[in-house]
Design a protein around this motif. Structure first.
Motif, PDB file in Angstrom:
ATOM      1  N   UNK A 277      11.634 114.724  99.461  1.00  0.00           N
ATOM      2  CA  UNK A 277      11.334 114.223  98.440  1.00  0.00           C
ATOM      3  C   UNK A 277      10.409 115.146  97.398  1.00  0.00           C
ATOM      4  N   UNK A 280      12.301 117.808  94.671  1.00  0.00           N
ATOM      5  CA  UNK A 280      12.987 117.243  93.563  1.00  0.00           C
ATOM      6  C   UNK A 280      11.916 117.055  92.302  1.00  0.00           C
ATOM      7  N   UNK A 285       5.355 117.594  86.690  1.00  0.00           N
ATOM      8  CA  UNK A 285       4.860 116.360  87.344  1.00  0.00           C
ATOM      9  C   UNK A 285       4.073 116.759  88.771  1.00  0.00           C
ATOM     10  N   UNK A 299       5.354 108.218  99.100  1.00  0.00           N
ATOM     11  CA  UNK A 299       5.309 109.321  98.280  1.00  0.00           C
ATOM     12  C   UNK A 299       4.806 108.577  96.966  1.00  0.00           C
ATOM     13  N   UNK A 301       4.282 109.659  92.893  1.00  0.00           N
ATOM     14  CA  UNK A 301       4.889 110.870  91.905  1.00  0.00           C
ATOM     15  C   UNK A 301       4.278 110.206  90.500  1.00  0.00           C
ATOM     16  N   UNK A 302       3.973 110.985  89.889  1.00  0.00           N
ATOM     17  CA  UNK A 302       3.685 110.754  88.553  1.00  0.00           C
ATOM     18  C   UNK A 302       3.315 112.071  87.679  1.00  0.00           C
TER      19      UNK A 302
END
Lengths: 430, 430
Positions: A277, A280, A285, A299, A301-302
């Protein structure tokens, strides 16, 4: 015990993040009041350049004397978004001494002096929150220290620096070299004029120290974090990664040893499989992958930086510490009870991708393989390519300690038939 | 105010999740003690089948009388992992009345009676935590109600049901039809013998109601959530999606209207672009994408179900409520102050992908286009394919209300030249 009077907030620093904090406190005052149960009032803003026009901030609130602001005696919460070690450290300590809770976005300070600051907060019965210090807007500190408080975290694998991820993503997608990609990042404002803190991994190392400390309930100092920058990653490395079904990311990796008795923290570029993961995660980010015993793989993400995203994290903390003040409680403080030893880099176990330039003659592969075997490093695959009397040898190893790999590489360099070690890249996330 | 005596926990339900909770409470007792500041003790386990052998649980703790356990008077925390409405609701209410805080994994109950349960918790000064009710191990409730407490959430877009994601991922990757993919999910244990709650979207709708409520500080009842299952998604739909550069996911979508004055919550299959982070969520994993004003785009990813992952979420909540009990505080309760109206599905605005079977003769496209125009639905692209005297027409619209689209489709069906509406699929995440 319940305070109905407004909670007074001192804002230290009014740059990219601070001005967003002030803006949201003003424009979303009603929401904040409803969520906290009492109004929050901006009681003072400490800045270096008082003459600068700051839209939406009452000029009467501006001061250059941060210490006096913090010592005023009526401040409930100090928000520190100055950055750096001093004067931030003294101001935070003074804030606790004067009964304020503190929200900080200061990764360098937390990584260096987190233990002392937590102790000061506890001594005065106040909160120290710093969600914004790691990975900007991404909720990470709170999930790690609260949501996973009943679980056992074994590994944290993170892309925690947006600048370097932008550069590496650009190299990956366009085939550009490091310098070209850095120039574009600078032109677009993703890299600072002096990008050292980002590209040499200092920024990520501070975040790794903070994350490892929280994940493993153990004090991890900045000096405990092995750090390698990404300035030497080449287009050829990306080509090698592609052949492996991988890409290259600058990773902050915090791991519990297999026997559970020690931990490690490190920052370096690494190949990770495209199926992971983290592979990508594009552009600037951030994302942090957490492996824990019961929850499995998570995970987060941000956006890892920027004024508004960082302000979001600061304001989430502000609401929490204000609620705590109203309830006469404090949130979770430092948790370092596990006190696990932090092992040096030599004890880290992972896989390696090594490119060698060798003489194109019989017996070289046997020689090289013998060196690996003698150092206890088991080879997974070897690929040999001849070109103009020279040959390249790409070796991918099974898991081995960094010390064993370092010994292997030193021995390889001393072979007459090895002209050079073109690159060594760790392989993670498998 | 600080309690040093052990905190006593009553566990209601000892199935897949409950047994993992009991196991971790036993094997990780020292860690839990260190993190809470006091030991936690399993004081009783209410089950339906007392004769079943439960490894690692003292048989003396087992009871079939859950009510008596909750009423015992010395219970600090009740963990409810029975599921369903009754007796869970009565037991939780009784728990509050007897001074306990409650940790629940019960999405159906929270979606239906969350407001009443929160009121009961508040009336007795106790906590109601339920991280495990939505997306299993993924920290989501806490980030939404605490980390983003200073931000304004505008949209939540989630894959919150692992069974349906497994089926859709299988259809996408193998070209299988719905039934074939469902059969495989059943064989592998990802789908229950009666998969209705999953495939018809009931499970996801309960989670959407909970998420929308927290995200928008507004009560959203289960009845407010529009729900459409994924049993009619076909291999042809996936082929259409691929042509659009999309895949198909069953999404729970909670949105604030553009004017901010109302919200919507819905569950249905939708096309999303392959470039969207949710598109690469494979197998039975869950992920929730959150768009907020300051933080921007965040994603939370992980296992959405399973004994150990769900237990991780339950135990994180257990640590939090125990810390609160020790500190004489409570965590954030229900936040419904915004009280925004929940609009019906007709007011939802999105894009649509419509496949029509039409007569292969001149003027059909003009007729069809006129119908769209008359209903105020603007067309983005049209693709026409002739085959054996019939033709198919694929229309992708610009953003339009569901009501306008429904009107358009009804009018299309009444056209002589339209033989049938093969599929209508919403397009999200752009």
């Amino acid at each position: 015990m319940m305070r109905t009077r407004p909670l007074k907030v001192a804002l230290l620093g009014c740059g990219v993040v601070g001005s967003e904090v002030a803006r949201i406190m003003t424009t979303h005052a009603d929401d904040l009041t409803a969520r906290i149960g009492a109004p929050v009032e901006l009681a003072g803003v400490a800045v270096r350049r008082p003459s600068k026009v700051r839209e939406g901030i009452d000029p009467a609130l501006i001061t250059t004397d941060a210490t006096a602001l913090v010592k005023r005696g009526d401040i409930d919460v100090v928000i520190e978004v100055i950055g750096g070690i001093e004067p931030a450290r003294s101001l935070i300590t003074t804030a606790f001494e004067h009964g304020a809770s503190v929200v900080s976005a200061n990764k360098a300070l937390l990584a260096q002096d987190g233990a002392a600051l937590h102790a000061a907060a506890e001594a005065h019965g106040r909160d120290l929150y710093y969600e914004a210090a790691v990975a900007g807007a991404i909720p990470l500190i709170r999930p790690l220290r609260e949501s996973l408080a009943g679980d056992k975290v074994n590994r944290v694998l993170g892309i925690v620096n947006g600048t370097t991820n932008f550069i590496l993503d650009k190299m990956d997608s366009t085939g550009a070299g490091y310098q070209e990609a850095l120039d574009e990042a600078t032109a677009l404002g993703y890299a600072e004029a002096d990008p050292t803190a980002d590209v040499e991994g200092f920024d990520a190392a501070a975040k790794a120290a903070i994350l490892a400390g929280i994940a493993f309930h153990t004090r991890v100092r900045l000096d405990d974090v092995y750090r390698e920058g990404m300035t030497e990653v080449t287009a050829a490395d990306f080509a090698s990664a592609k052949e492996m079904g991988c890409t290259i990311k600058l990773l902050a990796i915090c791991e519990r040893a297999a026997d559970g008795a020690s931990v490690t923290a490190r920052v370096h570029p690494a190949m990770i499989p495209l199926s992971h993961p983290l592979a990508s995660v594009r552009g600037a980010y951030n994302a942090v992958f957490v492996e824990s015993e019961a929850a499995g793989q998570l995970m987060f993400y941000g956006p890892g930086a920027g004024g508004a995203p960082t302000a979001s994290a600061v304001l989430g903390d502000l609401v929490a510490v204000c609620r705590n003040l109203r309830g006469g409680a404090t949130g979770p403080g430092e948790s370092a009870y596990a006190a696990l030893p932090v092992s040096p880099m030599g004890e880290v176990v992972t896989r390696y991708h090594i490119s060698l330039d060798v003489a194109d003659k019989p017996g070289v592969l046997a020689q090289v393989a013998t060196v690996f075997a003698e150092h206890g490093v088991s080879i997974d695959t070897v690929r040999q390519q001849g070109k103009d009397g020279e040959a390249s040898l790409v070796v991918v190893t099974h898991r081995a300690s960094d010390a064993a790999l370092t010994g292997t590489v030193a021995a390889l360099r001393s072979l007459d038939t090895v002209r050079g070690v073109a690159s060594i890249m760790r392989v993670e996330g498998e």
